[in-house]
Design a protein around this motif. Structure first.
Motif, PDB file in Angstrom:
ATOM      1  N   ILE A   9       2.265   1.721  -3.406  1.00  0.00           N
ATOM      2  CA  ILE A   9       1.264   2.258  -4.340  1.00  0.00           C
ATOM      3  C   ILE A   9       1.088   3.751  -4.096  1.00  0.00           C
ATOM      4  CG2 ILE A   9      -1.185   2.239  -4.956  1.00  0.00           C
ATOM      5  CD1 ILE A   9      -1.179  -0.759  -4.296  1.00  0.00           C
ATOM      6  N   ALA A  10       0.973   4.115  -2.806  1.00  0.00           N
ATOM      7  CA  ALA A  10       0.784   5.525  -2.473  1.00  0.00           C
ATOM      8  C   ALA A  10       1.949   6.355  -2.991  1.00  0.00           C
ATOM      9  CB  ALA A  10       0.651   5.678  -0.964  1.00  0.00           C
ATOM     10  N   ALA A  11       3.178   5.859  -2.764  1.00  0.00           N
ATOM     11  CA  ALA A  11       4.355   6.612  -3.200  1.00  0.00           C
ATOM     12  C   ALA A  11       4.388   6.731  -4.725  1.00  0.00           C
ATOM     13  CB  ALA A  11       5.615   5.927  -2.686  1.00  0.00           C
TER      14      ALA A  11
ATOM     15  N   PHE B 297       3.606   9.887  -9.610  1.00  0.00           N
ATOM     16  CA  PHE B 297       2.899  10.096 -10.873  1.00  0.00           C
ATOM     17  C   PHE B 297       2.189  11.450 -10.881  1.00  0.00           C
ATOM     18  CE2 PHE B 297      -0.989   9.582 -13.432  1.00  0.00           C
ATOM     19  CZ  PHE B 297      -0.428   9.187 -14.627  1.00  0.00           C
ATOM     20  N   ASP B 298       1.548  11.749  -9.750  1.00  0.00           N
ATOM     21  CA  ASP B 298       0.804  13.006  -9.661  1.00  0.00           C
ATOM     22  C   ASP B 298       1.735  14.197  -9.767  1.00  0.00           C
ATOM     23  OD1 ASP B 298      -2.055  13.713  -9.064  1.00  0.00           O
ATOM     24  OD2 ASP B 298      -1.046  15.032  -7.640  1.00  0.00           O
TER      25      ASP B 298
ATOM     26  N   ILE C 203       1.508  14.164 -14.012  1.00  0.00           N
ATOM     27  CA  ILE C 203       0.358  15.040 -14.230  1.00  0.00           C
ATOM     28  C   ILE C 203       0.728  16.505 -14.044  1.00  0.00           C
ATOM     29  CG2 ILE C 203      -1.936  15.654 -13.400  1.00  0.00           C
ATOM     30  CD1 ILE C 203      -2.531  12.852 -13.003  1.00  0.00           C
ATOM     31  N   ASP C 204       1.336  16.797 -12.881  1.00  0.00           N
ATOM     32  CA  ASP C 204       1.566  18.207 -12.593  1.00  0.00           C
ATOM     33  C   ASP C 204       2.770  18.744 -13.349  1.00  0.00           C
ATOM     34  OD1 ASP C 204       0.710  20.528 -11.259  1.00  0.00           O
ATOM     35  OD2 ASP C 204       2.442  20.367  -9.928  1.00  0.00           O
TER      36      ASP C 204
ATOM     37  N   VAL D 256       0.760  19.547 -16.747  1.00  0.00           N
ATOM     38  CA  VAL D 256       0.312  20.909 -16.413  1.00  0.00           C
ATOM     39  C   VAL D 256       1.422  21.923 -16.632  1.00  0.00           C
ATOM     40  CG1 VAL D 256      -0.559  22.401 -14.594  1.00  0.00           C
ATOM     41  CG2 VAL D 256      -1.414  20.069 -14.802  1.00  0.00           C
ATOM     42  N   ASN D 257       2.568  21.679 -15.968  1.00  0.00           N
ATOM     43  CA  ASN D 257       3.673  22.612 -16.184  1.00  0.00           C
ATOM     44  C   ASN D 257       4.158  22.564 -17.625  1.00  0.00           C
ATOM     45  OD1 ASN D 257       3.447  23.314 -13.583  1.00  0.00           O
ATOM     46  ND2 ASN D 257       5.416  22.488 -12.901  1.00  0.00           N
TER      47      ASN D 257
ATOM     48  N   MET E 182       1.840   6.585  -6.819  1.00  0.00           N
ATOM     49  CA  MET E 182       0.788   7.478  -7.305  1.00  0.00           C
ATOM     50  C   MET E 182       1.155   8.934  -7.071  1.00  0.00           C
ATOM     51  SD  MET E 182      -2.852   5.724  -6.634  1.00  0.00           S
ATOM     52  CE  MET E 182      -3.390   4.358  -7.650  1.00  0.00           C
ATOM     53  N   PHE E 183       1.778   9.197  -5.917  1.00  0.00           N
ATOM     54  CA  PHE E 183       2.176  10.575  -5.652  1.00  0.00           C
ATOM     55  C   PHE E 183       3.258  11.018  -6.627  1.00  0.00           C
ATOM     56  CE2 PHE E 183       4.645  13.644  -2.879  1.00  0.00           C
ATOM     57  CZ  PHE E 183       3.845  14.709  -3.247  1.00  0.00           C
TER      58      PHE E 183
ATOM     59  N   LEU F 270       0.833  -1.215   0.000  1.00  0.00           N
ATOM     60  CA  LEU F 270       0.000   0.000   0.000  1.00  0.00           C
ATOM     61  C   LEU F 270       0.861   1.256   0.000  1.00  0.00           C
ATOM     62  CD1 LEU F 270      -2.933  -0.866   2.420  1.00  0.00           C
ATOM     63  CD2 LEU F 270      -3.011  -0.586  -0.050  1.00  0.00           C
ATOM     64  N   MET F 271       1.907   1.234   0.816  1.00  0.00           N
ATOM     65  CA  MET F 271       2.761   2.418   0.866  1.00  0.00           C
ATOM     66  C   MET F 271       3.458   2.638  -0.471  1.00  0.00           C
ATOM     67  SD  MET F 271       2.017   3.302   3.783  1.00  0.00           S
ATOM     68  CE  MET F 271       3.009   4.732   3.994  1.00  0.00           C
TER      69      MET F 271
END
Lengths: 513, 360
Positions: free
Chosen positions: B254-256, B261-262, B266-267, B271-272, B258-259, B251-252
């Motif tokens: 996956i969380a890391a 990736f975000d 994405i950002d 976006v940038n 995804m962050f 889980l950790m």
């Protein structure tokens, strides 16, 4: 208690602006007068919004046929623009939420020492913008207020924000602008396909929705999808939906505490309100066609937002990402309400849940951002690893943080639970797999919230915070009402759900004639 | 309890749930009383508390006997008996597992009783004292119930089963009866079960007594034989480690991910990237604007200026030159007009006056 009172909505909308004008005449050397005056001014819309809450007649016809406290006077007749306002079950709770959060934010902000005159002035202007969005029944008016609310927030972030405030402010402004422009184009498309009763095009939202009721969409089929996605972009950025959400953590983290409260508590709701006020009734055909796209994107927001929140080391960023996670339920509820499976009852449940989540998230996340502000002002850090063991040191603060965190993770007895339960009920009826996957998000939400509590409140105390004072009266006064309402509406959800039921059914009847 | 459910002993399950509530609640409150009296939770530091905390000791002992399922005198005895009987008739493996469970339970519970209440205090720093009445009264009540609550459900006159009927319905009991019928046995008191169950409990108590009360068997001597078992058990079968290594770490991760990736995809990239791209476009645009668009403007100006500068030499202000140019111009134009008229004969250019008549 007259639901045909025409002046109540313009009054509530422009009173804060009047207050802002008054503040201009107070010399800036008297900040306490400015602060007291702003809070007093903001109390008036709060009282009116409570009056509106009780004066609103339940069970009456809903948007588009029946809005209450309506006013409609020509504004730019040559373009078919009128000053039209009105409320229904969708907007009354949000107006109350706006008024409440503004007053509480102003109370909380009384410690501001940097340019207080401009700060309080901006805040009242912001309140006018937000009220305007929730009351406007004409698209030009709606758009004007939509943009008006953007400007004060830009300055609130840019002047009173954190270290990266300039970056966050411009990102927030530009990102929303991109969405707004797509929305504006779609509005124009709808304008040119809507004819008023007396001939000529009109920007009347009522007329557009009525047209959609008979035609399936407010525009002809050949451009319907384009118009739909244009409107969608405008609202999705504001909600924010995955993958348009990355302005949010920056804006939230850099904004001053009260700015984050309003951002999460009200400005995000403008996006989901747009879904229910504009996208669903005016583009019902396209919404029913693309419901599964929105459902999947919402589901991603729920799971993805929860996981990303779990990875955060900054307390405020964690709460910011939890907004992505929580607003996912709102859009999921909207999407499911438009699905072709399920019954009227399950679709209504989903849409009621979406509205409830909207309302609930405003209360709970508003309180959470205030709580983040409280600890930040004391510690000047939001690094989760820097805390620990605060419960013994600041019990009142810890109790409030624990309460709101439990509310946020959807503990039964608080509003979040009712909202998520309703949304999931509707989702299960539409597609059990979606509900099953959404549960992953709920478990991870519980995990990151409890882990956050553990890292901040439990374990050994960092000696640096040996002298940390507990929450003071100002802080308790600004947070306690939100907690009380979270509990009250969690135990007696019908007190607020009674507004949603009729509105939901009206929207669903448009979606599935 | 859950075992009883698995072998269709619904009544037995609920019955055991009830008796278990009394004696287990007593055991927890009793432990609380001990912790309160000694100020520690570590059994190794206790010992000899029997004299100092008699109320706690006796009520704890009663509850322990009930948990071990000592027959006739304790509530746990009746309910355990009932479960084992049902299991005996339905599934022998479950039955023997239950017997093994009864044995180990008795063994570890009496180890607890001996180490805590018997012998000499192990830590003389601890000055144990009996707990106040407000803590003792519930202990006595629960201990009493841990004995007498069982008499509502004896196999000889099972009032408990009777009272459960409206709740469970006859359906559930019919399942059990059918199973029993197939096995051609009847429920109720069963001597072999009674003997086996009781012996298992007594054996557990006896072994614990040998080791921790009489010290006939030295625990140190058992170390080489059972050390590995102790290690696994001490670590709770490594289940927490298993969770840590699999679910929590996953889980950790996956969380890391995804962050990451975000933050970066994405950002940063999207976006940038869009922001940066607009910036690049604006720079290119700026270049085009300065060099092409504005270049054309400047070119026009330059041409005008250059022309002006060139023509300036003609504008001398000298009248003679002007008259000279006038005459030359008229002469030149006349020549041109003449040539046009002669070559074309018929002039189609309208601005030239019809000059044919001029020569005639």
């Amino acid at each position: 208690m007259d639901p045909t009172n025409h002046w109540i909505l313009p009054l509530i909308t422009f009173l804060p602006l009047l207050g802002a004008a008054l503040i201009m005449f107070v010399p800036k050397e008297k900040p306490s007068v400015i602060k007291a005056l702003s809070i007093l001014v903001s109390l008036v819309p709060l009282v009116i919004s409570i009056w509106l809450w009780f004066a609103y007649k339940h069970g009456g016809a809903q948007f588009p046929n029946g809005v209450q406290f309506g006013i409609d006077v020509p504004w730019i007749p040559s373009l078919g623009v009128s000053f039209a306002m009105g409320v229904d079950g969708l907007s009354v709770p949000l107006i109350f939420l706006t008024a409440l959060l503004t007053t509480l934010s102003l109370v909380y902000s009384t410690f501001i020492e940097v340019r207080p005159k401009e700060y309080f002035w901006m805040f009242l202007l912001l309140e006018t913008g937000m009220f305007g969005v929730f009351t406007a029944m004409d698209f030009v008016l709606f758009f004007v207020f939509w943009e008006v609310s953007l400007v004060p927030m830009y300055f609130l972030i840019g002047i009173w924000g954190g270290p990266r405030r300039e970056y966050a402010a411009i990102k927030f402004f530009l990102y929303t602008m991109v969405g707004s422009m797509a929305m504006l184009l779609s509005i124009l498309a709808m304008y040119f396909h809507t004819t008023a009763a007396g001939g000529g095009h009109t920007f009347s939202m009522l007329a557009m929705a009525q047209q959609a009721m008979t035609n399936g969409d407010a525009v002809p089929l050949n451009i319907a999808a384009l118009v739909f996605w244009g409107l969608f972009l405008g609202f999705a950025v504001k909600v924010p939906m995955f993958p348009f959400h990355t302005w949010l953590p920056d804006a939230h983290v850099e904004a001053p505490t009260a700015g984050s409260v309003i951002l999460a508590g009200v400005l995000l709701k403008m996006g989901s309100y747009g879904f229910m006020r504009v996208l669903m009734p005016m583009m019902p055909g396209q919404f029913a066609r693309f419901w599964w796209v929105i459902a999947i994107v919402s589901l991603i927001a729920i799971i993805y937002g929860a996981f990303v929140a779990m990875a955060q080391k900054d307390l405020k960023k964690l709460i910011a990402y939890s907004s992505v996670n929580h607003m996912g339920y709102v859009t999921l509820g909207c999407a499911v309400a438009a699905s072709t499976v399920g019954t009227l009852a399950t679709r209504s449940a989903a849409l009621n849940g979406a509205q409830m989540q909207n309302f609930s998230h405003g209360l709970i996340t508003g309180a959470l951002f205030l709580l983040v502000g409280v600890v930040y002002e004391r510690a000047h850090t939001r690094d989760l690893s820097a805390f620990g063991g605060l419960w013994a040191k600041v019990p009142v603060y810890a109790g409030m943080l624990a309460f709101c965190s439990f509310g946020s993770l959807g503990l039964p007895g608080m509003t979040g639970f009712i909202a998520e339960l309703s949304v999931l009920t509707g989702t299960y009826a539409a597609a059990p797999i979606l509900a099953g996957l959404a549960l992953i998000g709920i478990v991870v939400t519980a995990a990151y919230m409890l882990w956050m509590l553990q890292r901040v409140l439990l374990g050994p105390l960092n000696p640096k915070w040996e002298k940390m004072p507990d929450a003071d009266a100002r802080e308790v006064i600004s947070i306690a009402p939100l907690m009380a309402l979270t509990l009250f509406f969690g135990i007696i959800p019908s007190a607020v759900m009674s507004f949603f039921g009729n509105a939901s059914e009206a929207i669903i009847r448009v979606l599935h004639p | 309890m859950v075992m009883a459910l698995g072998v269709f002993g619904y009544v037995a399950a609920i019955f055991h749930l009830m008796t278990h509530a009394f004696f287990k609640a007593q055991l927890f409150l009793g432990s609380g009383s001990v912790i309160h009296g000694t100020g520690t939770q570590d059994m190794r530091e206790m010992g000899g508390l029997k004299k100092k905390m008699p109320w706690t000791y006796w009520t704890f002992l009663v509850a322990t006997l009930s948990l071990c399922g000592i027959p006739f005198i304790t509530a746990g005895g009746w309910s355990k008996e009932e479960i084992l009987t049902v299991a005996f008739h339905t599934n022998k493996i479950v039955f023997w597992a239950g017997v093994l469970g009864a044995f180990t339970t008795s063994f570890y519970m009496f180890r607890l009783v001996y180490k805590t209440f018997h012998g000499e205090p192990n830590d003389h720093e601890i000055h144990a004292h009996e707990s106040p009445k407000v803590m003792l009264v519930p202990l006595v009540i629960l201990a009493t119930l841990a004995i007498f609550a069982g008499y509502v459900g004896t196999p000889f006159k099972n009032m408990f089963e009777h009272s459960m009927m409206p709740v469970l319905g006859h359906h559930s009991e019919m399942i059990l009866e059918k199973v029993l019928e197939e096995a051609q046995v009847s429920g109720g008191f069963n001597t072999p079960v009674f003997l086996i169950g009781t012996c298992a409990a007594l054996l557990g108590i006896f072994l614990a007594t040998l080791i921790w009360k009489w010290h006939v068997v030295k625990i140190e001597k058992l170390e080489p034989a059972f050390g590995w078992l102790a290690k696994i058990v001490e670590n709770k079968y490594y289940i927490d480690e298993l969770y840590q290594a699999t679910i929590i770490r996953a889980l950790m991760l996956i969380a890391a991910l995804m962050f990451w990736f975000d933050k970066w995809v994405i950002d940063y990239v999207i976006v940038n990237g869009v922001g940066y791209l607009s910036l690049v476009v604006s720079v290119v645009w700026d270049w085009c604007d300065r060099n092409i668009v504005d270049g054309l403007v400047n070119l026009t100006g330059w041409i005008t200026g250059t022309l002006g500068r060139g023509l300036r030499y003609i504008q001398t202000g000298v009248a003679q030159q002007y008259v000279f140019l006038l005459v030359v111009s008229i002469a030149l134009m006349s020549v041109i007009a003449f040539c046009v008229a002669v070559i074309g004969n018929h002039s189609e250019v309208s601005w030239i006056p019809p000059i044919t008549g001029f020569f005639h």
